[in-house]
Design a protein around this motif. Structure first.
Motif, PDB file in Angstrom:
ATOM      1  N   GLU A 229       0.845  -1.186   0.000  1.00 60.09           N
ATOM      2  CA  GLU A 229       0.000   0.000   0.000  1.00 60.09           C
ATOM      3  C   GLU A 229       0.879   1.234   0.000  1.00 60.09           C
ATOM      4  O   GLU A 229       1.761   1.395   0.832  1.00 60.09           O
ATOM      5  CB  GLU A 229      -0.924   0.036   1.212  1.00 60.09           C
TER       6      GLU A 229
ATOM      7  N   LYS B 280      -1.090   6.703  -2.586  1.00 59.10           N
ATOM      8  CA  LYS B 280      -2.124   6.917  -3.594  1.00 59.10           C
ATOM      9  C   LYS B 280      -2.652   5.645  -4.236  1.00 59.10           C
ATOM     10  O   LYS B 280      -3.572   5.691  -5.047  1.00 59.10           O
ATOM     11  CB  LYS B 280      -1.585   7.836  -4.698  1.00 59.10           C
ATOM     12  N   ASP B 281      -2.048   4.487  -3.900  1.00 54.67           N
ATOM     13  CA  ASP B 281      -2.473   3.252  -4.559  1.00 54.67           C
ATOM     14  C   ASP B 281      -2.014   2.018  -3.796  1.00 54.67           C
ATOM     15  O   ASP B 281      -1.279   2.105  -2.821  1.00 54.67           O
ATOM     16  CB  ASP B 281      -1.928   3.194  -5.986  1.00 54.67           C
TER      17      ASP B 281
ATOM     18  N   ILE C  33     -10.766   1.465  -4.064  1.00 53.59           N
ATOM     19  CA  ILE C  33     -10.027   1.331  -5.326  1.00 53.59           C
ATOM     20  C   ILE C  33     -10.847   1.923  -6.476  1.00 53.59           C
ATOM     21  O   ILE C  33     -12.038   1.650  -6.615  1.00 53.59           O
ATOM     22  CB  ILE C  33      -9.713  -0.152  -5.626  1.00 53.59           C
TER      23      ILE C  33
ATOM     24  N   ILE D 210      -7.373   0.926 -13.073  1.00 47.36           N
ATOM     25  CA  ILE D 210      -6.442  -0.174 -12.817  1.00 47.36           C
ATOM     26  C   ILE D 210      -5.573  -0.402 -14.047  1.00 47.36           C
ATOM     27  O   ILE D 210      -6.059  -0.373 -15.176  1.00 47.36           O
ATOM     28  CB  ILE D 210      -7.213  -1.460 -12.436  1.00 47.36           C
TER      29      ILE D 210
ATOM     30  N   ALA E 124      -1.386  -2.165 -10.800  1.00 52.15           N
ATOM     31  CA  ALA E 124      -1.524  -0.920 -10.052  1.00 52.15           C
ATOM     32  C   ALA E 124      -2.998  -0.685  -9.757  1.00 52.15           C
ATOM     33  O   ALA E 124      -3.823  -0.688 -10.669  1.00 52.15           O
ATOM     34  CB  ALA E 124      -0.956   0.240 -10.861  1.00 52.15           C
TER      35      ALA E 124
ATOM     36  N   PRO F  13      -5.089   2.068  -8.180  1.00 50.03           N
ATOM     37  CA  PRO F  13      -5.152   3.422  -7.622  1.00 50.03           C
ATOM     38  C   PRO F  13      -6.351   3.605  -6.699  1.00 50.03           C
ATOM     39  O   PRO F  13      -7.424   3.047  -6.931  1.00 50.03           O
ATOM     40  CB  PRO F  13      -5.259   4.319  -8.852  1.00 50.03           C
ATOM     41  N   LYS F  14      -6.147   4.411  -5.671  1.00 51.74           N
ATOM     42  CA  LYS F  14      -7.225   4.717  -4.732  1.00 51.74           C
ATOM     43  C   LYS F  14      -8.112   5.811  -5.322  1.00 51.74           C
ATOM     44  O   LYS F  14      -7.649   6.650  -6.094  1.00 51.74           O
ATOM     45  CB  LYS F  14      -6.640   5.190  -3.398  1.00 51.74           C
TER      46      LYS F  14
END
Length: 140
Positions: free
Chosen positions: A40, A43-44, A105, A110, A122, A124-125
């Motif tokens: 974690e 940002k992702d 997410i 993605i 990857a 990303p949040k």
């Protein structure tokens, strides 16, 4: 008197955080699955799956209802003929891993790459899940 303590706070807490269904645990692990690391960042998340000797076109990566599924299947058959017999050697290699993604997410962003035997996905949040910068609140 010696007392056995089964419910110590720390192991119980760790078992709850990393319970088998958290981020696609290994409840169906059979020993043939590639190893996975999940990191974690601010940002992702980064999902790293060890799959040496594969080609990027061999992977199938799908997202369905916040479940990310990574799969791979290869069938290889080799025939060698000599004298009065045929020797056949064939192998089959396949795996499927599914990961339940957290609601934080952004599934539309993605991305994945395969390099040096590692498949990296990857995750990303969402903007609202990112940490907010510190700010001062003025008194009125």
């Amino acid at each position: 008197m010696l007392v056995k303590r089964n419910n110590m706070l720390f192991p119980s807490l760790m078992n709850e955080i990393f319970k088998p269904d958290w981020f696609g645990g290994m409840e169906n692990f059979n020993g043939d699955l590639p190893a996975v690391n999940i990191k974690e960042g601010e940002k992702d998340f980064a999902l790293e799956l060890a799959a040496p000797g594969r080609k990027k076109d061999d992977f199938n990566i799908e997202i369905d209802n916040d479940v990310l599924t990574v799969s791979y299947e290869v069938k290889h058959e080799e025939k060698k003929e000599a004298e009065n017999y045929t020797r056949r050697e064939f192998t089959h290699s396949a795996f499927t891993r599914s990961f339940t993604l957290p609601e934080t997410i952004d599934v539309d962003k993605i991305d994945a790459k395969y390099e040096d035997g590692i498949l990296t996905v990857a995750l990303p949040k969402k903007e609202e899940a990112l940490p907010k910068p510190k700010r001062m609140i003025e008194l009125s």
